[in-house]
Design an enzyme around this catalytic site. Structure first.
Site, PDB file in Angstrom:
ATOM      1  N   LYS A 100      44.790  35.795  37.520  1.00 42.96           N
ATOM      2  CA  LYS A 100      44.096  36.219  36.390  1.00 42.96           C
ATOM      3  C   LYS A 100      45.032  35.705  35.251  1.00 42.96           C
ATOM      4  CE  LYS A 100      41.375  38.814  35.279  1.00 42.96           C
ATOM      5  NZ  LYS A 100      40.124  38.360  35.134  1.00 42.96           N
TER       6      LYS A 100
ATOM      7  N   PRO B  53      40.875  33.049  32.829  1.00 43.55           N
ATOM      8  CA  PRO B  53      41.668  33.474  31.548  1.00 43.55           C
ATOM      9  C   PRO B  53      40.438  34.449  30.994  1.00 43.55           C
ATOM     10  CG  PRO B  53      40.419  31.049  31.472  1.00 43.55           C
ATOM     11  CD  PRO B  53      40.459  31.541  32.613  1.00 43.55           C
TER      12      PRO B  53
ATOM     13  N   ASN C  91      31.991  35.258  35.883  1.00 48.75           N
ATOM     14  CA  ASN C  91      31.471  36.950  35.713  1.00 48.75           C
ATOM     15  C   ASN C  91      31.373  37.456  34.521  1.00 48.75           C
ATOM     16  OD1 ASN C  91      34.679  37.119  36.437  1.00 48.75           O
ATOM     17  ND2 ASN C  91      33.891  39.007  35.321  1.00 48.75           N
TER      18      ASN C  91
ATOM     19  N   HIS D 253      32.946  38.834  42.327  1.00 45.11           N
ATOM     20  CA  HIS D 253      33.824  39.399  41.512  1.00 45.11           C
ATOM     21  C   HIS D 253      34.488  40.734  41.956  1.00 45.11           C
ATOM     22  CE1 HIS D 253      33.877  41.972  37.982  1.00 45.11           C
ATOM     23  NE2 HIS D 253      34.910  41.123  37.586  1.00 45.11           N
TER      24      HIS D 253
ATOM     25  N   ASN E 118      36.475  44.321  40.443  1.00 49.15           N
ATOM     26  CA  ASN E 118      37.319  45.173  39.289  1.00 49.15           C
ATOM     27  C   ASN E 118      37.977  46.202  40.379  1.00 49.15           C
ATOM     28  OD1 ASN E 118      34.795  45.160  36.784  1.00 49.15           O
ATOM     29  ND2 ASN E 118      36.859  44.856  36.695  1.00 49.15           N
TER      30      ASN E 118
END
Ligand SMILES: [Mg+2]
Length: 430
Positions: free
Chosen positions: A201, A230, A277, A328, A330
């Site tokens: 990340k 980024p 994403n 993706h 989270n």
């Protein structure tokens, strides 16, 4: 054969929780010490319980609780009825207050009513599929068409991070604020989990510092696919510069710059495969992005693309256009990891390891949290998602939520604990 009424919903429970999260840095700021999630339980007339997990932020929780109140008597085998209720609830401004009119968060692309509906539907669809599969005695992947692989590969998801949250003791991971720290973190994640792909990340430090970190990873782990994300921190010009610097080193560059046109510009100038994403996070964004060749890998996420079956629709659409698909992530727990693994097991042409935050979470709400072997999670053939709720743990984490005033994820606010003047930067930052 199950009774025709066995799959009907008898009871729905929605439990907001707070889970601990390490100080992981990104463009917006830093992960908070505690972050919200929501656990959904759908109990059928036959006594089977289906599970779902999603965001815990107020906008989602408000809508999820309003939907939950209307689901009794619907059939887990007929998600179309669920969709109608979700649409009605989300269309009702009186129910949602300001939830349907939220500002863009920056890290997961656009935020609009359609995406809110897709996200709320997804939380319940997972629980419906889990419950229905348990009634039938089959795994969720069987309801999705059947698995084409036994294991799903995940990537080592690296973050720049502080040693600990402000004012707290350092955590077991320690700091990672330079190339050496990033390589050390990668080694720890790979030693524990066997990952065979690495994602960093980015968007935290200036591009040259992040290029140096990727080069250090390339030297330390030759042959492992590498990615840098980024979160659209760069201009198209900077994206072109980084793509050229890291040509032959990166598997793909993820969201180097904001918007379909700028992404297309970076790809046209460099040939670097670009993943997203952020600029493609809903079906309505697909036609323009694909026509302009802005993305070469779409990172699906059942939490906001509209569930597990919508993820398969996305995969088919990508296949048709010669665009790759991966996943993706989270911050999430084991119910979400189970759902991600079931749908990933069904996608025929999944050629990139999926992202997961799960190794960063010390807590879970399932009785037997997943383990990664060789960087992969084994696909369960047990009924449903194959995971069981740890009700004591769920109660503990809900008590934490009830005792706290943290209700939303806000990485910029967390950063202000250290830098009172911090605001999420305007794009492009570099
Ligand atoms: Mg990303």
């Amino acid at each position: 054969m199950p009774q025709p009424t066995a799959s009907r919903v008898a009871d729905v429970r929605v439990t907001p929780i707070l889970i601990t999260d390490p100080p992981l840095l990104n463009l917006q700021g830093v992960h908070q010490p505690l972050t919200p999630r929501t656990v959904v339980e759908v109990r059928t007339a036959s006594g089977h319980v289906g599970l779902g997990e999603t965001y815990g932020d107020t906008e989602y929780l408000t809508a999820i609780e309003a939907v939950a109140a209307r689901l009794e008597g619907t059939d887990t085998a007929r998600p179309a009825d669920l969709r109608t209720i979700v649409d009605q609830v989300c269309d009702s401004a009186a129910t949602l207050g300001s939830a349907a009119d939220v500002p863009a968060s920056g890290l997961r692309g656009k935020r609009d009513l359609g995406k809110l509906k897709a996200s709320v539907f997804a939380a319940f669809e997972t629980a419906y599929l889990d419950a229905w599969a348990r009634v039938l005695g089959v795994p969720v992947h069987a309801l999705l068409g059947g698995r084409v692989r036994d294991r799903v590969d995940y990537s080592a998801y690296l973050f720049y991070k502080w040693a600990g949250h402000p004012g707290a003791e350092p955590d077991a991971w320690g700091a990672a604020l330079d190339p050496d720290g990033v390589v050390e973190q990668a080694r720890a994640l790979i030693d524990r989990n066997g990952f065979r792909s690495i994602k960093l990340k980015g968007g935290v430090f200036a591009p040259d510092a992040e290029i140096a970190a990727i080069r250090a990873l390339h030297r330390a782990f030759p042959g492992l696919p590498l990615r840098l994300d980024p979160n659209s921190a760069w201009s198209a010009e900077t994206g072109v510069y980084v793509a050229r610097e890291l040509a032959g080193v990166l598997e793909y560059l993820e969201d180097p710059t904001a918007g379909i046109d700028a992404m297309a510009e970076v790809h046209a100038a460099t040939g670097m495969p670009l993943a997203t994403n952020m600029c493609v996070t809903g079906f309505d964004e697909v036609p323009e992005a694909f026509a302009k060749r802005a993305v070469q890998v779409v990172l699906s996420d059942h939490h906001y693309w509209g569930g597990l079956r919508a993820t398969l629709d996305l995969a088919a659409l990508c296949r048709t256009h010669g665009v790759a698909v991966s996943m993706h992530s989270n911050t999430h727990l084991g119910i979400s990891l189970a759902a991600m693994t079931h749908v990933a097991a069904v996608v025929p042409d999944l050629h990139h390891a999926c992202d997961t935050h799960r190794p960063w979470q010390d807590e879970d709400v399932i009785t037997r949290p997943h383990t990664f072997h060789g960087g992969a999670v084994e696909v369960s053939d047990a009924p449903g998602l194959g995971v069981e709720l740890d009700r004591d743990r769920l109660a503990d984490l809900h008590r934490r939520w009830a005792d706290s005033d943290v209700r939303d994820r806000d990485d910029a606010a967390a950063m202000r604990a250290v830098d009172p003047d911090w605001h999420a930067p305007r794009l492009p930052r570099w």
